[in-house]
Design an enzyme around this catalytic site. Structure first.
Site, mmCIF file in Angstrom:
data_model
loop_
_atom_site.group_PDB
_atom_site.id
_atom_site.type_symbol
_atom_site.label_atom_id
_atom_site.label_comp_id
_atom_site.label_asym_id
_atom_site.label_seq_id
_atom_site.Cartn_x
_atom_site.Cartn_y
_atom_site.Cartn_z
ATOM 1 N N PHE A 128 -15.282 3.613 7.787
ATOM 2 C CA PHE A 128 -13.915 3.849 7.303
ATOM 3 C C PHE A 128 -13.800 3.794 5.785
ATOM 4 C CE2 PHE A 128 -14.261 -0.732 8.117
ATOM 5 C CZ PHE A 128 -13.686 -1.294 6.984
ATOM 6 N N LYS A 142 0.823 -1.210 0.000
ATOM 7 C CA LYS A 142 0.000 0.000 0.000
ATOM 8 C C LYS A 142 0.868 1.275 0.000
ATOM 9 C CE LYS A 142 -4.194 -1.688 2.342
ATOM 10 N NZ LYS A 142 -4.887 -1.683 3.669
ATOM 11 N N THR A 183 -5.295 -6.722 11.263
ATOM 12 C CA THR A 183 -5.540 -5.525 10.447
ATOM 13 C C THR A 183 -4.799 -4.286 10.934
ATOM 14 O OG1 THR A 183 -7.688 -6.380 9.778
ATOM 15 C CG2 THR A 183 -7.375 -4.006 9.576
ATOM 16 N N TYR A 236 -12.385 -1.870 -2.632
ATOM 17 C CA TYR A 236 -12.930 -1.965 -1.276
ATOM 18 C C TYR A 236 -14.461 -1.986 -1.258
ATOM 19 C CZ TYR A 236 -8.444 -1.760 1.160
ATOM 20 O OH TYR A 236 -7.200 -2.062 1.667
ATOM 21 N N GLU A 262 -10.460 -9.740 -7.047
ATOM 22 C CA GLU A 262 -9.464 -8.668 -6.924
ATOM 23 C C GLU A 262 -8.388 -8.769 -8.004
ATOM 24 O OE1 GLU A 262 -8.082 -8.996 -2.880
ATOM 25 O OE2 GLU A 262 -10.006 -8.332 -2.067
ATOM 26 N N ARG A 269 -1.976 -14.188 4.638
ATOM 27 C CA ARG A 269 -2.775 -13.512 5.678
ATOM 28 C C ARG A 269 -2.069 -13.642 7.040
ATOM 29 N NH1 ARG A 269 -6.842 -9.858 4.548
ATOM 30 N NH2 ARG A 269 -7.565 -10.292 6.658
ATOM 31 N N HIS A 278 -2.147 -5.035 1.592
ATOM 32 C CA HIS A 278 -3.458 -5.673 1.401
ATOM 33 C C HIS A 278 -3.223 -7.098 0.944
ATOM 34 C CE1 HIS A 278 -7.458 -6.654 -0.047
ATOM 35 N NE2 HIS A 278 -6.860 -7.178 -1.095
ATOM 36 N N ARG A 295 2.719 -6.447 9.504
ATOM 37 C CA ARG A 295 2.090 -5.301 10.176
ATOM 38 C C ARG A 295 2.600 -5.161 11.607
ATOM 39 N NH1 ARG A 295 -3.950 -6.729 7.863
ATOM 40 N NH2 ARG A 295 -3.944 -5.367 6.033
ATOM 41 N N ASN A 331 -1.650 0.341 7.197
ATOM 42 C CA ASN A 331 -1.148 -0.965 7.622
ATOM 43 C C ASN A 331 -0.346 -1.690 6.549
ATOM 44 O OD1 ASN A 331 -3.247 -1.491 5.983
ATOM 45 N ND2 ASN A 331 -4.507 -2.541 7.501
HETATM 46 N N1 UDP Z 1 -9.566 -0.020 7.844
HETATM 47 C C1 UDP Z 1 -9.608 1.167 8.559
HETATM 48 N N2 UDP Z 1 -10.384 1.210 9.699
HETATM 49 C C2 UDP Z 1 -11.119 0.154 10.135
HETATM 50 C C3 UDP Z 1 -11.071 -1.049 9.392
HETATM 51 C C4 UDP Z 1 -10.277 -1.112 8.264
HETATM 52 O O1 UDP Z 1 -8.965 2.136 8.183
HETATM 53 O O2 UDP Z 1 -11.807 0.266 11.159
HETATM 54 C C5 UDP Z 1 -8.763 -0.089 6.605
HETATM 55 C C6 UDP Z 1 -7.418 -0.801 6.784
HETATM 56 O O3 UDP Z 1 -6.469 -0.151 5.944
HETATM 57 C C7 UDP Z 1 -7.734 -2.212 6.281
HETATM 58 C C8 UDP Z 1 -8.735 -1.918 5.164
HETATM 59 O O4 UDP Z 1 -9.495 -0.814 5.641
HETATM 60 O O5 UDP Z 1 -6.573 -2.865 5.796
HETATM 61 C C9 UDP Z 1 -9.648 -3.076 4.833
HETATM 62 O O6 UDP Z 1 -10.220 -3.584 6.014
HETATM 63 P P1 UDP Z 1 -10.285 -5.165 6.266
HETATM 64 O O7 UDP Z 1 -11.220 -5.367 7.417
HETATM 65 O O8 UDP Z 1 -10.589 -5.842 4.984
HETATM 66 O O9 UDP Z 1 -8.813 -5.493 6.777
HETATM 67 P P2 UDP Z 1 -7.653 -6.377 6.131
HETATM 68 O O10 UDP Z 1 -8.289 -7.459 5.304
HETATM 69 O O11 UDP Z 1 -6.809 -5.443 5.306
HETATM 70 O O12 UDP Z 1 -6.874 -6.925 7.314
HETATM 71 MG MG MG Z 2 -9.741 -7.297 3.805
#
Ligand code: UDP
Ligand code: MG
Length: 155
Positions: free
Chosen positions: A60, A12, A94, A52, A129, A88, A118, A105, A115
């Site tokens: 968010f 990212k 996250t 997204y 995706e 993952r 992705h 992370r 973070n």
């Molecule tokens: N995100 C955020 N605030 C939140 C949840 C998510 O800014 O409360 C952002 C964060 O950058 C995250 C992305 O949105 O990576 C997508 O969220 P997801 O729950 O899919 O997390 P990931 O799969 O990236 O762990």
């Molecule tokens: Mg996600």
């Protein structure tokens, strides 16, 4: 036959700006995962919205769309048996502030929303995706010469 499971991994904007692209790629390489495609680009806001889309309506959403489109990223596809679960786990939880040390992370982020990385979270999301960023002929299928040492089994 090499495993065909694939995942979309994006370094990212903060990963690029913080000079961590090589570090992150290196972790996946050393794990034995196989790079299948890569594109360095600035994601247009419209594409970030599609990326997204599953989070549309969440508080968010607008913020994460702006974040993803704010600066260049490295979009990659990785291939291998179990690659979605493996990446993952290597990414960590996250938010950087509660991701486990040893994860990407957990080692490099202390932020809530920024973070670094992705990664697709299921075969279905990986499929959707990957198609947002790559044409089928941009994904390269090949064998490593040490494949049997990387993916050897005892049973
Ligand atoms: N995100 C955020 N605030 C939140 C949840 C998510 O800014 O409360 C952002 C964060 O950058 C995250 C992305 O949105 O990576 C997508 O969220 P997801 O729950 O899919 O997390 P990931 O799969 O990236 O762990
Ligand atoms: Mg996600």
């Amino acid at each position: 036959m090499a495993a065909k499971e694939r995942t979309l991994i994006i370094i990212k904007p903060d990963g690029i700006q913080r000079h961590l692209a090589g570090e992150i790629i290196s972790r996946f390489e050393k794990k034995g995962l196989k790079l299948a495609a890569a594109k360095f680009m600035k994601i247009p806001e419209e594409l970030a919205r599609k990326h997204y889309a599953v989070h549309e309506g969440k508080p968010f959403f607008e913020g994460v769309v702006k974040y993803l489109a704010s600066s260049p990223v490295l979009v990659t596809v990785w291939q291998g048996d179990g690659v979605i679960d493996i990446t993952r786990k290597m990414m960590g939880a996250t938010f950087g502030f509660d991701a486990e040390p040893g994860t990407i992370r957990g080692d490099f982020s202390a932020s809530r929303g920024y973070n670094l990385i992705h990664g697709s979270d299921s075969p279905e999301s990986a499929d959707t995706e990957i198609k947002l960023y790559f044409k089928p002929d941009e994904i390269v299928d090949y064998e490593f010469t040490d494949e049997k040492w990387l993916y050897g089994k005892n049973d």
